[in-house]
Design an enzyme around this catalytic site. Structure first.
Site, PDB file in Angstrom:
ATOM      1  N   VAL A   1      40.176  97.272   6.861  1.00 58.52           N
ATOM      2  CA  VAL A   1      39.855  98.392   5.969  1.00 58.52           C
ATOM      3  C   VAL A   1      39.239  97.890   4.660  1.00 58.52           C
ATOM      4  CG1 VAL A   1      40.730 100.449   4.830  1.00 58.52           C
ATOM      5  CG2 VAL A   1      41.698  99.761   7.017  1.00 58.52           C
TER       6      VAL A   1
ATOM      7  N   LYS B   1      50.358 104.272   5.120  1.00 57.51           N
ATOM      8  CA  LYS B   1      51.263 105.379   5.493  1.00 57.51           C
ATOM      9  C   LYS B   1      52.701 104.922   5.682  1.00 57.51           C
ATOM     10  CE  LYS B   1      49.219 103.842   9.469  1.00 57.51           C
ATOM     11  NZ  LYS B   1      47.836 103.582   9.823  1.00 57.51           N
TER      12      LYS B   1
ATOM     13  N   GLU C   1      44.238 109.630   0.975  1.00 57.03           N
ATOM     14  CA  GLU C   1      43.571 110.339   2.078  1.00 57.03           C
ATOM     15  C   GLU C   1      43.526 109.504   3.360  1.00 57.03           C
ATOM     16  OE1 GLU C   1      41.830 113.695   2.016  1.00 57.03           O
ATOM     17  OE2 GLU C   1      42.494 113.079   3.983  1.00 57.03           O
TER      18      GLU C   1
ATOM     19  N   VAL D   1      46.389 109.212   6.477  1.00 55.65           N
ATOM     20  CA  VAL D   1      46.621 110.162   7.582  1.00 55.65           C
ATOM     21  C   VAL D   1      45.295 110.440   8.283  1.00 55.65           C
ATOM     22  CG1 VAL D   1      47.401 112.484   8.207  1.00 55.65           C
ATOM     23  CG2 VAL D   1      48.531 111.257   6.356  1.00 55.65           C
TER      24      VAL D   1
ATOM     25  N   GLY E   1      42.935 108.557   9.325  1.00 56.17           N
ATOM     26  CA  GLY E   1      41.779 107.722   8.948  1.00 56.17           C
ATOM     27  C   GLY E   1      40.675 108.446   8.217  1.00 56.17           C
TER      28      GLY E   1
ATOM     29  N   ILE F   1      39.360 111.442   8.678  1.00 56.42           N
ATOM     30  CA  ILE F   1      39.366 112.918   8.587  1.00 56.42           C
ATOM     31  C   ILE F   1      39.917 113.315   7.217  1.00 56.42           C
ATOM     32  CG2 ILE F   1      40.171 115.068   9.614  1.00 56.42           C
ATOM     33  CD1 ILE F   1      40.783 113.549  12.181  1.00 56.42           C
TER      34      ILE F   1
ATOM     35  N   GLU G   1      48.055  97.022  18.276  1.00 53.05           N
ATOM     36  CA  GLU G   1      48.369  95.703  17.752  1.00 53.05           C
ATOM     37  C   GLU G   1      49.132  94.907  18.806  1.00 53.05           C
ATOM     38  OE1 GLU G   1      50.056  95.889  13.866  1.00 53.05           O
ATOM     39  OE2 GLU G   1      48.688  97.492  13.302  1.00 53.05           O
TER      40      GLU G   1
ATOM     41  N   ASP H   1      54.206 105.642  13.923  1.00 58.77           N
ATOM     42  CA  ASP H   1      53.008 105.834  13.097  1.00 58.77           C
ATOM     43  C   ASP H   1      52.720 107.336  12.936  1.00 58.77           C
ATOM     44  OD1 ASP H   1      50.358 104.572  12.031  1.00 58.77           O
ATOM     45  OD2 ASP H   1      49.702 106.082  13.463  1.00 58.77           O
TER      46      ASP H   1
ATOM     47  N   LYS I   1      52.835 110.025   9.546  1.00 62.44           N
ATOM     48  CA  LYS I   1      51.736 110.920   9.173  1.00 62.44           C
ATOM     49  C   LYS I   1      52.177 112.381   9.138  1.00 62.44           C
ATOM     50  CE  LYS I   1      48.420 107.636  11.009  1.00 62.44           C
ATOM     51  NZ  LYS I   1      47.751 107.211  12.248  1.00 62.44           N
TER      52      LYS I   1
HETATM   53  N1  LIG Z   1      42.950  99.540  10.450  1.00 69.02           N
HETATM   54  C1  LIG Z   1      42.788 100.853  10.334  1.00 69.02           C
HETATM   55  O1  LIG Z   1      41.927 101.438  10.976  1.00 69.02           O
HETATM   56  C2  LIG Z   1      43.636 101.631   9.361  1.00 69.02           C
HETATM   57  C3  LIG Z   1      43.485 103.024   9.289  1.00 69.02           C
HETATM   58  C4  LIG Z   1      44.238 103.753   8.355  1.00 69.02           C
HETATM   59  C5  LIG Z   1      45.131 103.077   7.541  1.00 69.02           C
HETATM   60  N2  LIG Z   1      45.277 101.726   7.666  1.00 69.02           N
HETATM   61  C6  LIG Z   1      46.224 101.054   6.755  1.00 69.02           C
HETATM   62  O2  LIG Z   1      45.468 100.229   5.895  1.00 69.02           O
HETATM   63  C7  LIG Z   1      46.227  99.053   5.569  1.00 69.02           C
HETATM   64  C8  LIG Z   1      45.414  97.805   5.943  1.00 69.02           C
HETATM   65  O3  LIG Z   1      45.118  97.810   7.317  1.00 69.02           O
HETATM   66  P1  LIG Z   1      44.104  96.732   7.952  1.00 69.02           P
HETATM   67  O4  LIG Z   1      43.937  97.140   9.364  1.00 69.02           O
HETATM   68  O5  LIG Z   1      42.924  96.558   7.102  1.00 69.02           O
HETATM   69  O6  LIG Z   1      45.018  95.411   7.901  1.00 69.02           O
HETATM   70  P2  LIG Z   1      44.550  93.915   8.131  1.00 69.02           P
HETATM   71  O7  LIG Z   1      43.244  93.841   8.804  1.00 69.02           O
HETATM   72  O8  LIG Z   1      45.715  93.202   8.721  1.00 69.02           O
HETATM   73  O9  LIG Z   1      44.334  93.357   6.629  1.00 69.02           O
HETATM   74  C9  LIG Z   1      45.390  93.197   5.735  1.00 69.02           C
HETATM   75  C10 LIG Z   1      44.869  92.466   4.492  1.00 69.02           C
HETATM   76  O10 LIG Z   1      45.891  92.434   3.521  1.00 69.02           O
HETATM   77  C11 LIG Z   1      46.125  91.090   3.118  1.00 69.02           C
HETATM   78  N3  LIG Z   1      47.568  90.966   2.916  1.00 69.02           N
HETATM   79  C12 LIG Z   1      48.550  91.360   3.773  1.00 69.02           C
HETATM   80  N4  LIG Z   1      49.756  91.103   3.220  1.00 69.02           N
HETATM   81  C13 LIG Z   1      49.530  90.566   2.006  1.00 69.02           C
HETATM   82  C14 LIG Z   1      50.363  90.079   0.970  1.00 69.02           C
HETATM   83  N5  LIG Z   1      51.685  90.105   1.076  1.00 69.02           N
HETATM   84  N6  LIG Z   1      49.794  89.582  -0.135  1.00 69.02           N
HETATM   85  C15 LIG Z   1      48.445  89.527  -0.248  1.00 69.02           C
HETATM   86  N7  LIG Z   1      47.582  89.969   0.687  1.00 69.02           N
HETATM   87  C16 LIG Z   1      48.137  90.471   1.811  1.00 69.02           C
HETATM   88  C17 LIG Z   1      45.628  90.205   4.206  1.00 69.02           C
HETATM   89  O11 LIG Z   1      45.212  88.969   3.630  1.00 69.02           O
HETATM   90  P3  LIG Z   1      44.513  87.788   4.471  1.00 69.02           P
HETATM   91  O12 LIG Z   1      43.188  88.344   4.931  1.00 69.02           O
HETATM   92  O13 LIG Z   1      44.347  86.667   3.529  1.00 69.02           O
HETATM   93  O14 LIG Z   1      45.429  87.492   5.614  1.00 69.02           O
HETATM   94  C18 LIG Z   1      44.449  91.020   4.757  1.00 69.02           C
HETATM   95  O15 LIG Z   1      43.274  90.740   4.041  1.00 69.02           O
HETATM   96  C19 LIG Z   1      47.558  99.196   6.300  1.00 69.02           C
HETATM   97  O16 LIG Z   1      48.488  99.781   5.445  1.00 69.02           O
HETATM   98  C20 LIG Z   1      47.221 100.143   7.449  1.00 69.02           C
HETATM   99  O17 LIG Z   1      48.349 100.879   7.887  1.00 69.02           O
HETATM  100  C21 LIG Z   1      44.561 100.994   8.537  1.00 69.02           C
END
Ligand SMILES: NC(=O)c1ccc[n+]([C@@H]2O[C@H](COP(=O)([O-])OP(=O)(O)OC[C@H]3O[C@@H](n4cnc5c(N)ncnc54)[C@H](OP(=O)(O)O)[C@@H]3O)[C@@H](O)[C@H]2O)c1
Length: 405
Positions: free
Chosen positions: A11, A102, A126, A129, A131, A133, A187, A198, A202
């Site tokens: 993200v 979330k 926003e 919940v 993504g 939308i 995952e 999850d 939401k």
């Molecule tokens: N993926 C989706 O489509 C999506 C949709 C809606 C909401 N979300 C929410 O958005 C958030 C991020 O999701 P994502 O899919 O982007 O996750 P991700 O790809 O796993 O990325 C997480 C990022 O956060 C960093 N990070 C994690 N823990 C950390 C800590 N303790 N200290 C410092 N940096 C830290 C990681 O650093 P490094 O890169 O150095 O490891 C990485 O860059 C989550 O809360 C998820 O629920 C995701």
């Protein structure tokens, strides 16, 4: 405007892409350039696909606390209590916070909102919940002239992908789960998705906003999809029923009935055509009637679309006194009292269940008698359902609510 981004994964990189892809439009709306001044990650040496040359990259959050030039923070790192504490620190300085988290928000949003309000900061979420939308904006702004009675949605793309593969392609659960992991929807540990947690988070955030009540996530019952069997999906499909993991809440002004569970929907129901990784949310307001919002529930740029929109909206309203919706009352969660139809597969022949169902005044039609007996009942109330489940002469192999009367 200087922006700090916490997390630079799927993200976070999506946010950088969207800010760059639509730079001139976003600059025009905000009224000034957006500079990503700070990025906080776990591993500062990791290769990233995005250009962060103007940003100070750090793995020490103190570097951000010490900076006096941050105007807004985007949190896309995940985490629970540590992340809540970090966000509190920024809100206490009056810095606006946008979060997609979330898991953390479903538990701590009331606490964070209080801190935000006390310091004239905005807390926007926003992306947390469904993504991309813009459903929270729709409820908070577009539908705010309504009393909302019901919110219902397909809120998790992974489970919807798995159930769609089972329904449309006849795959069994394990095969569909494996493919969704290979495609990056699920995952490595899919518990949060397939366990329904999850979607539970939401529906809590949606219900809180729709009914202006605090909602305790611990009170929200959840059933996931890991026990779903292909044979039930196939039997029901012949009857024009489609299985979906549905988050649903109804509020009558007093009590809130809320649940996440796999539910059979008639094939012509609006949510039945929402397939694979897509999400949809259905909202019923007393003035507008039924509304439905459809789109991508996840993905880098898709989720970033919601995050950058929050950023624009928060910045455009920056001169106004800040406010965040702050429910004062907590909803009392009560089991639904409504009567529902059920799809039930018994391990016994019809002759063995017939007398008992008749004794409970439960009408039904048999939809399969090849292995055990599968029926769809007429609407039955919670008391009848409880008695039906308690019988010892047969075992219920599977049971699902059927939406519709
Ligand atoms: N993926 C989706 O489509 C999506 C949709 C809606 C909401 N979300 C929410 O958005 C958030 C991020 O999701 P994502 O899919 O982007 O996750 P991700 O790809 O796993 O990325 C997480 C990022 O956060 C960093 N990070 C994690 N823990 C950390 C800590 N303790 N200290 C410092 N940096 C830290 C990681 O650093 P490094 O890169 O150095 O490891 C990485 O860059 C989550 O809360 C998820 O629920 C995701």
């Amino acid at each position: 405007m200087n922006l700090a981004i916490l997390g630079m994964g799927t993200v976070g990189c999506g946010v950088v892409e969207v800010l760059s892809m639509n730079k001139s439009k976003i600059t025009g709306l905000i009224g000034e350039d957006v500079t990503i001044s700070h990025v906080f990650v776990n591993n500062i040496h990791k290769e990233r696909d995005v250009d962060l040359k103007d940003a100070k990259l750090t793995d020490n959050i103190e570097d951000l606390y010490g900076a006096d030039d941050i105007d807004a923070v985007i949190e896309v790192m995940g985490g629970m209590e540590d992340t809540r504490d970090i966000l509190k620190k920024f809100l206490e300085k009056g810095i606006h916070v946008i979060s997609a988290n979330k898991d953390m928000l479903a538990k701590y949003i009331d606490e964070l909102t209080e801190v935000a309000n006390a310091h004239d900061a905005r807390l926007l979420y926003e992306a947390s919940v469904a993504g991309g939308i813009p459903i929270l904006h729709a409820i908070e702004h577009g539908l705010n002239a309504n009393e909302i009675h019901k919110v219902m949605g397909i809120l998790n793309g992974t489970t919807n992908y798995i159930l769609s593969k089972m329904t449309n392609d006849g795959w069994d659960y394990e095969k569909a789960l494996k493919e969704s992991q290979e495609k990056g929807y699920a995952e490595a540990d899919p518990t949060n998705d397939v366990g329904g947690f999850d979607a539970q988070r939401k529906i809590v955030l949606l219900s809180r906003l729709a009914y202006d009540r605090k909602v305790d996530i611990e009170e929200v019952p959840v059933t996931g999809i890991s026990n779903v069997e292909l044979k039930d999906i196939e039997t029901a499909k012949k009857e024009g029923l489609i299985l979906k993991l549905v988050g649903k809440s109804e509020f009558d002004g007093q009590g809130l009935s809320v649940e996440v569970a796999p539910v059979f929907l008639p094939a012509d129901h609006q949510l039945s055509s929402v397939a694979y990784e897509k999400n949809a949310v259905y909202v019923n307001g007393n003035a507008v009637g039924e509304t439905m919002f459809y789109g991508p529930g996840a993905g880098g740029p898709e989720t970033a679309s919601a995050i950058v929109s929050d950023l624009i909206n928060c910045w455009r309203n920056a001169g106004r006194k800040q406010f965040n919706l702050t429910p004062q009352q907590t909803a009392s969660v009560k089991p639904s009292q409504s009567s529902n139809k059920y799809f039930i597969r018994f391990n016994a022949a019809e002759a063995d269940v017939k007398a008992h169902l008749a004794g409970l005044n439960v009408e039904y039609s048999v939809v399969d008698a090849d292995s055990g007996t599968t029926v769809v009942t007429s609407p039955i109330d919670p008391e009848q359902l409880e008695k039906l489940k308690q019988n010892r002469e047969y075992r219920i192999e599977s049971i699902y609510q059927v939406e519709g009367d």
